[in-house]
Design a protein around this motif. Structure first.
Motif, PDB file in Angstrom:
ATOM      1  N   ALA A 210     -93.301  35.730 -20.758  1.00  0.00           N
ATOM      2  CA  ALA A 210     -93.427  36.488 -22.006  1.00  0.00           C
ATOM      3  C   ALA A 210     -92.141  37.226 -22.379  1.00  0.00           C
ATOM      4  CB  ALA A 210     -94.579  37.476 -21.891  1.00  0.00           C
ATOM      5  N   ASP A 211     -91.464  37.789 -21.391  1.00  0.00           N
ATOM      6  CA  ASP A 211     -90.347  38.702 -21.676  1.00  0.00           C
ATOM      7  C   ASP A 211     -88.965  38.084 -21.554  1.00  0.00           C
ATOM      8  OD1 ASP A 211     -92.292  40.634 -22.012  1.00  0.00           O
ATOM      9  OD2 ASP A 211     -92.100  41.409 -19.975  1.00  0.00           O
ATOM     10  N   GLU A 212     -88.837  37.020 -20.754  1.00  0.00           N
ATOM     11  CA  GLU A 212     -87.501  36.472 -20.492  1.00  0.00           C
ATOM     12  C   GLU A 212     -87.334  35.024 -20.941  1.00  0.00           C
ATOM     13  OE1 GLU A 212     -86.645  36.975 -16.330  1.00  0.00           O
ATOM     14  OE2 GLU A 212     -87.336  39.061 -16.329  1.00  0.00           O
ATOM     15  N   TRP A 213     -88.357  34.191 -20.699  1.00  0.00           N
ATOM     16  CA  TRP A 213     -88.178  32.758 -20.935  1.00  0.00           C
ATOM     17  C   TRP A 213     -88.406  32.345 -22.372  1.00  0.00           C
ATOM     18  CZ3 TRP A 213     -91.853  31.059 -16.391  1.00  0.00           C
ATOM     19  CH2 TRP A 213     -91.298  31.496 -15.168  1.00  0.00           C
ATOM     20  N   THR A 214     -89.275  33.050 -23.092  1.00  0.00           N
ATOM     21  CA  THR A 214     -89.651  32.614 -24.443  1.00  0.00           C
ATOM     22  C   THR A 214     -88.488  32.790 -25.414  1.00  0.00           C
ATOM     23  OG1 THR A 214     -91.983  33.070 -24.067  1.00  0.00           O
ATOM     24  CG2 THR A 214     -91.267  32.973 -26.356  1.00  0.00           C
TER      25      THR A 214
ATOM     26  N   ARG B 119     -85.129  26.332 -20.081  1.00  0.00           N
ATOM     27  CA  ARG B 119     -85.273  25.390 -18.973  1.00  0.00           C
ATOM     28  C   ARG B 119     -85.076  26.091 -17.642  1.00  0.00           C
ATOM     29  NH1 ARG B 119     -82.435  19.649 -20.361  1.00  0.00           N
ATOM     30  NH2 ARG B 119     -82.804  19.419 -18.127  1.00  0.00           N
ATOM     31  N   VAL B 120     -84.237  27.108 -17.616  1.00  0.00           N
ATOM     32  CA  VAL B 120     -84.032  27.885 -16.383  1.00  0.00           C
ATOM     33  C   VAL B 120     -85.365  28.487 -15.939  1.00  0.00           C
ATOM     34  CG1 VAL B 120     -82.947  29.969 -15.438  1.00  0.00           C
ATOM     35  CG2 VAL B 120     -81.600  28.369 -16.815  1.00  0.00           C
ATOM     36  N   GLY B 121     -86.109  29.068 -16.882  1.00  0.00           N
ATOM     37  CA  GLY B 121     -87.406  29.651 -16.556  1.00  0.00           C
ATOM     38  C   GLY B 121     -88.425  28.610 -16.156  1.00  0.00           C
ATOM     39  N   PHE B 122     -88.477  27.511 -16.897  1.00  0.00           N
ATOM     40  CA  PHE B 122     -89.420  26.432 -16.600  1.00  0.00           C
ATOM     41  C   PHE B 122     -89.190  25.897 -15.187  1.00  0.00           C
ATOM     42  CE2 PHE B 122     -90.522  21.790 -17.131  1.00  0.00           C
ATOM     43  CZ  PHE B 122     -91.890  21.961 -17.307  1.00  0.00           C
TER      44      PHE B 122
END
Length: 197
Positions: free
Chosen positions: A146-150, A78-81
């Protein structure tokens, strides 16, 4: 209960939100197997993520369209979203929301994310009178996605096929029970003020 004209409906937990994309098996199968997008996945182009399962079904034809046969449910933080929402620009100019067209064009060019509001869909994939979010990611946002949020990637193609078969047979109640439990996402105030068209 009345649906807001522009709302994010999503399957989410305290820390994650599920978005959907559809790819060819060459991309989708290794993504599920490895829990990450494979090297063949293109990072240099915009990628669109959709929190609405039925909007994804409309877009990929229940996973029957060429190049979209593998439907992925991608759990992201959710932080990334919310970072993407904060850094997004509407994909269309809106008088009154943007000071002028040229300012909006500059913002759009700079923004690592863009938002498009498209009609939500019903089980027959017909448009509903309210809109759901599509979030386009480019540049730094694609890398972060791709690298942090998934957090995880699962294959929801079998679910899509099962729901489609029930809809085709006229069993809408059973089809509806299988849908992901999407709820209004708590994205108000400064998170969304610049994205209401």
């Amino acid at each position: 209960m009345d649906e807001p004209q522009h709302g994010i409906r999503a399957l989410y937990t305290v820390s994650t939100v599920t978005v959907y994309q559809a790819y060819s098996p060459e991309i989708g199968v290794p993504a599920v197997r490895g829990g990450r997008f494979p090297a063949a996945w293109k990072r240099d182009r915009m990628t669109w993520i959709k929190p609405s399962f039925l909007w994804m079904m409309y877009r990929c034809g229940w996973g029957t369209k060429e190049g979209q046969e593998t439907v992925l449910g991608i759990e992201i933080s959710r932080v990334g979203f919310e970072w993407a929402l904060r850094h997004a620009c509407l994909s269309s100019y809106v008088r009154g929301l943007h000071s002028d067209r040229s300012t909006w064009q500059r913002e759009l060019k700079r923004a690592p994310a863009r938002v498009q509001w498209d009609p939500e869909r019903d089980l027959h994939l017909q448009p509903l009178p309210y809109r759901s979010l599509q979030l386009g990611l480019s540049g730094d946002a694609v890398r972060r996605y791709a690298d942090e949020w998934t957090v995880g990637i699962r294959d929801v193609t079998p679910l899509a096929r099962e729901i489609r078969a029930l809809v085709s047979s006229g069993d809408l109640d059973s089809a509806a029970r299988l849908l992901p439990g999407e709820e209004p996402y708590p994205a108000e105030g400064e998170l969304m003020a610049h994205l209401r068209s």
